[in-house]
Design a protein around this motif. Structure first.
Motif, PDB file in Angstrom:
ATOM      1  N   ALA A   1      -0.824 133.290 -20.483  1.00 48.94           N
ATOM      2  CA  ALA A   1       0.298 132.327 -20.216  1.00 48.94           C
ATOM      3  C   ALA A   1       1.565 132.528 -20.286  1.00 48.94           C
ATOM      4  O   ALA A   1       2.041 132.033 -20.227  1.00 48.94           O
ATOM      5  CB  ALA A   1      -0.743 130.841 -20.304  1.00 48.94           C
TER       6      ALA A   1
ATOM      7  N   ARG B   1      -5.103 129.749  -7.011  1.00 47.37           N
ATOM      8  CA  ARG B   1      -5.297 129.589  -8.108  1.00 47.37           C
ATOM      9  C   ARG B   1      -6.244 130.309  -9.231  1.00 47.37           C
ATOM     10  O   ARG B   1      -5.980 130.951  -9.905  1.00 47.37           O
ATOM     11  CB  ARG B   1      -4.922 128.344  -8.409  1.00 47.37           C
ATOM     12  CG  ARG B   1      -4.038 127.406  -8.371  1.00 47.37           C
ATOM     13  CD  ARG B   1      -4.319 125.898  -8.261  1.00 47.37           C
ATOM     14  NE  ARG B   1      -2.916 125.140  -8.881  1.00 47.37           N
ATOM     15  CZ  ARG B   1      -2.173 125.268  -7.790  1.00 47.37           C
ATOM     16  NH1 ARG B   1      -2.470 125.171  -6.610  1.00 47.37           N
ATOM     17  NH2 ARG B   1      -0.957 124.440  -8.091  1.00 47.37           N
ATOM     18  N   THR B   2      -7.690 130.807  -7.500  1.00 48.88           N
ATOM     19  CA  THR B   2      -8.635 131.715  -8.489  1.00 48.88           C
ATOM     20  C   THR B   2      -7.518 132.974  -8.887  1.00 48.88           C
ATOM     21  O   THR B   2      -8.439 133.640  -9.431  1.00 48.88           O
ATOM     22  CB  THR B   2      -9.399 131.622  -7.345  1.00 48.88           C
ATOM     23  OG1 THR B   2      -9.637 130.174  -7.608  1.00 48.88           O
ATOM     24  CG2 THR B   2     -10.728 132.223  -7.622  1.00 48.88           C
TER      25      THR B   2
ATOM     26  N   GLU C   1      -8.120 129.618 -20.319  1.00 46.64           N
ATOM     27  CA  GLU C   1      -7.222 129.015 -18.761  1.00 46.64           C
ATOM     28  C   GLU C   1      -5.955 130.012 -18.943  1.00 46.64           C
ATOM     29  O   GLU C   1      -5.659 129.336 -19.987  1.00 46.64           O
ATOM     30  CB  GLU C   1      -7.296 128.226 -17.861  1.00 46.64           C
ATOM     31  CG  GLU C   1      -7.539 126.983 -18.012  1.00 46.64           C
ATOM     32  CD  GLU C   1      -8.777 125.597 -18.528  1.00 46.64           C
ATOM     33  OE1 GLU C   1      -9.396 126.570 -19.617  1.00 46.64           O
ATOM     34  OE2 GLU C   1      -9.034 125.046 -17.522  1.00 46.64           O
ATOM     35  N   ASN C   2      -5.209 130.215 -17.781  1.00 48.71           N
ATOM     36  CA  ASN C   2      -3.766 131.033 -17.836  1.00 48.71           C
ATOM     37  C   ASN C   2      -2.670 130.052 -17.465  1.00 48.71           C
ATOM     38  O   ASN C   2      -2.075 130.311 -17.916  1.00 48.71           O
ATOM     39  CB  ASN C   2      -3.894 132.300 -17.995  1.00 48.71           C
ATOM     40  CG  ASN C   2      -3.875 132.725 -16.542  1.00 48.71           C
ATOM     41  OD1 ASN C   2      -4.251 131.631 -15.405  1.00 48.71           O
ATOM     42  ND2 ASN C   2      -4.069 133.923 -16.323  1.00 48.71           N
ATOM     43  N   ARG C   3      -3.617 129.050 -16.698  1.00 48.71           N
ATOM     44  CA  ARG C   3      -3.008 128.496 -15.617  1.00 48.71           C
ATOM     45  C   ARG C   3      -3.342 126.961 -16.168  1.00 48.71           C
ATOM     46  O   ARG C   3      -3.738 126.307 -16.378  1.00 48.71           O
ATOM     47  CB  ARG C   3      -2.999 128.049 -14.058  1.00 48.71           C
ATOM     48  CG  ARG C   3      -3.434 129.144 -13.278  1.00 48.71           C
ATOM     49  CD  ARG C   3      -2.390 129.757 -12.228  1.00 48.71           C
ATOM     50  NE  ARG C   3      -1.280 128.521 -11.805  1.00 48.71           N
ATOM     51  CZ  ARG C   3      -0.986 128.486 -10.543  1.00 48.71           C
ATOM     52  NH1 ARG C   3      -0.986 129.609 -10.147  1.00 48.71           N
ATOM     53  NH2 ARG C   3      -0.017 127.850 -10.918  1.00 48.71           N
ATOM     54  N   ARG C   4      -2.194 126.530 -17.319  1.00 48.52           N
ATOM     55  CA  ARG C   4      -2.290 125.391 -18.290  1.00 48.52           C
ATOM     56  C   ARG C   4      -1.746 124.353 -17.733  1.00 48.52           C
ATOM     57  O   ARG C   4      -0.478 123.946 -18.053  1.00 48.52           O
ATOM     58  CB  ARG C   4      -2.080 126.159 -19.512  1.00 48.52           C
ATOM     59  CG  ARG C   4      -2.246 127.087 -20.043  1.00 48.52           C
ATOM     60  CD  ARG C   4      -2.794 127.701 -21.283  1.00 48.52           C
ATOM     61  NE  ARG C   4      -2.768 126.365 -22.341  1.00 48.52           N
ATOM     62  CZ  ARG C   4      -4.318 126.639 -22.533  1.00 48.52           C
ATOM     63  NH1 ARG C   4      -4.777 128.361 -22.565  1.00 48.52           N
ATOM     64  NH2 ARG C   4      -5.091 126.524 -23.992  1.00 48.52           N
TER      65      ARG C   4
ATOM     66  N   ARG D   1      -5.972 137.775 -15.075  1.00 49.76           N
ATOM     67  CA  ARG D   1      -6.459 138.020 -16.879  1.00 49.76           C
ATOM     68  C   ARG D   1      -4.931 137.958 -17.322  1.00 49.76           C
ATOM     69  O   ARG D   1      -5.115 138.316 -18.562  1.00 49.76           O
ATOM     70  CB  ARG D   1      -7.994 137.846 -17.494  1.00 49.76           C
ATOM     71  CG  ARG D   1      -8.470 138.110 -16.542  1.00 49.76           C
ATOM     72  CD  ARG D   1      -9.904 137.404 -16.264  1.00 49.76           C
ATOM     73  NE  ARG D   1      -9.640 135.592 -17.822  1.00 49.76           N
ATOM     74  CZ  ARG D   1      -9.621 134.548 -17.529  1.00 49.76           C
ATOM     75  NH1 ARG D   1      -9.851 134.198 -16.860  1.00 49.76           N
ATOM     76  NH2 ARG D   1      -9.385 133.903 -18.987  1.00 49.76           N
TER      77      ARG D   1
ATOM     78  N   SER E   1      -6.478 122.009 -10.556  1.00 47.77           N
ATOM     79  CA  SER E   1      -7.049 122.268 -12.038  1.00 47.77           C
ATOM     80  C   SER E   1      -8.497 121.580 -12.564  1.00 47.77           C
ATOM     81  O   SER E   1      -9.054 121.642 -13.605  1.00 47.77           O
ATOM     82  CB  SER E   1      -6.029 121.969 -13.717  1.00 47.77           C
ATOM     83  OG  SER E   1      -5.209 122.740 -12.651  1.00 47.77           O
TER      84      SER E   1
ATOM     85  N   GLU F   1      -5.739 132.941 -11.645  1.00 49.37           N
ATOM     86  CA  GLU F   1      -6.459 133.570 -13.037  1.00 49.37           C
ATOM     87  C   GLU F   1      -7.947 134.154 -13.144  1.00 49.37           C
ATOM     88  O   GLU F   1      -7.780 135.030 -13.775  1.00 49.37           O
ATOM     89  CB  GLU F   1      -7.792 132.277 -13.025  1.00 49.37           C
ATOM     90  CG  GLU F   1      -8.158 131.331 -14.435  1.00 49.37           C
ATOM     91  CD  GLU F   1      -6.977 130.356 -14.657  1.00 49.37           C
ATOM     92  OE1 GLU F   1      -7.308 131.108 -15.894  1.00 49.37           O
ATOM     93  OE2 GLU F   1      -6.674 129.965 -14.181  1.00 49.37           O
TER      94      GLU F   1
ATOM     95  N   GLU G   1      -0.691 121.369  -9.292  1.00 52.77           N
ATOM     96  CA  GLU G   1      -1.592 122.113 -10.448  1.00 52.77           C
ATOM     97  C   GLU G   1      -2.329 121.192 -11.666  1.00 52.77           C
ATOM     98  O   GLU G   1      -3.927 121.669 -11.500  1.00 52.77           O
ATOM     99  CB  GLU G   1      -0.189 121.931 -11.018  1.00 52.77           C
ATOM    100  CG  GLU G   1      -0.818 123.145 -12.981  1.00 52.77           C
ATOM    101  CD  GLU G   1      -1.386 124.971 -11.629  1.00 52.77           C
ATOM    102  OE1 GLU G   1      -0.533 125.155 -11.386  1.00 52.77           O
ATOM    103  OE2 GLU G   1      -2.428 125.083 -12.157  1.00 52.77           O
TER     104      GLU G   1
END
Ligand code: UDP
Ligand code: MG
Length: 338
Positions: free
Chosen positions: A326, A316-317, A200-203, A323, A248, A320, A244
């Protein structure tokens, strides 16, 4: 002993054959992972303190991996200047400020140690604690988290909201995130590889760290005051951080609306039935405007909340789905640069 408590016991008791004795590992390569955003006044004090506590030991080979998270002050020039004298320093420069979570992710990709410890540059995380962590690691634990024993220095409101956050997170979230445990923790290289594999790029790092698991020990510490500068995490930023974390690691906020909607519908139906029966037996009673108004606005409010929650997830979807990475690295400065 129930099966569950046996499993728990085996998690808290280190596995002897995994213990890393001083004989087998006389020197441990320790990477301190230090995210920096406008910390020109803190970096020197940090390196001095760390050299004093961890640098002069025969059993530790130190790597100081700084991640310059788009600082606009003299943080980077200062680090580069220090690096000339100090070959333990490596610097990752990001292309802009991506936030602490991204900075940590970037550092984890580059860290070379047998163990990696993310640590704040402001010396709020006392470096001595790393020695306690290393002792636990030698006992066979792959992760050693540092638990804050007092948060008295935090503003009252922040403490209250922090407590709420953990309560909600751990009651509805699928991943248990231990309270008062931050990014300050020791991770074996194996754990770091696992975290690096998560796509995932939302970390939300605390969550990712908890999600990967591994035998975990706890050491306690008292956070110190910041050596210089100010905290970047104000109320609004912390609120977003908490959102977040919740979104998440849980879809509960999405699902809860089904049940609230269902309960409202059942109530409305029964109420309608009651009015119908009353009309049949008692006669028509002029209904109050206020009650209708209240019901309409209340439902309207509920619907808006529901849409808002959907929006959080859809947003968020969407992010994400793009792509995007991050973070972006502009340069990695190795000690031998000129
Ligand atoms: N930090 C960062 N990027 C940011 C904000 C903070 O790399 O966008 C770093 C900061 O330099 C420090 C650590 O994250 O080393 C913790 O930040 P801070 O002290 O502001 O937060 P707090 O201790 O109040 O949680
Ligand atoms: Mg701080």
């Amino acid at each position: 002993m129930t099966v569950q408590s046996q499993i728990t016991a085996s998690l808290v008791t280190p596995v002897p054959h995994l213990a890393r004795s001083s004989a087998a590992h006389p020197v441990v390569r320790l990477s301190l992972l230090v995210p920096c955003f406008n910390e020109q006044d803190a970096v020197e004090a940090f390196v001095a303190r760390v050299s004093e506590t961890l640098g002069a030991r025969g059993d530790i080979e130190l790597e100081l991996l700084f991640v310059n998270d788009g600082s606009t002050d003299a943080t980077l020039p200062k680090l580069l200047r220090m690096q000339v004298e100090d070959p333990r320093i490596r610097i990752i420069e990001l292309t802009r400020n991506f936030g602490k979570e991204a900075a940590l992710s970037a550092g984890l990709m580059e860290a070379r140690g047998d163990v990696v410890v993310p640590i704040d540059v402001d010396l709020q995380h006392p470096p001595e604690v790393v020695l306690d962590m290393l002792a636990k690691w030698r006992d066979g634990f792959d992760v050693v988290v540092a638990k804050r024993v007092n948060r008295d220095d935090d503003p009252l409101l922040r403490r209250i909201f922090t407590r709420w956050f953990y309560a909600i997170q751990n009651n509805v979230g699928e991943t248990h995130i231990p309270a008062d445990v931050g990014d300050f923790r020791l991770m074996d290289a194996q754990v770091v590889r696992a975290v690096n594999q998560l796509p995932e790029n939302r970390r939300f790092m605390k969550g990712l760290f908890a999600w990967v698991g591994f035998p975990t020990a706890v050491v306690e510490f008292e956070p110190h005051d910041r050596v210089a500068g100010q905290s970047r995490f104000n109320g609004y930023r912390l609120w977003n951080f908490a959102l977040e974390g919740l979104t998440s690691f849980s879809t509960a906020p999405l699902k809860i609306w089904t049940y609230i909607g269902l309960a409202m519908a059942v109530f409305a139906f029964l109420n309608g039935l009651y009015i119908l029966i009353r009309v049949m037996f008692v006669g028509i009673e002029s209904p109050g405007f206020a009650s209708i108004f209240t019901a309409v606005t209340f439902l309207g409010g509920l619907q808006l909340i529901g849409i808002g929650v959907l929006g959080e997830y859809v947003g968020r979807t969407y992010m994400e789905a793009k792509r995007r990475p991050a973070f972006l690295v502009r340069a990695v400065y190795e000690p031998d640069h000129d």
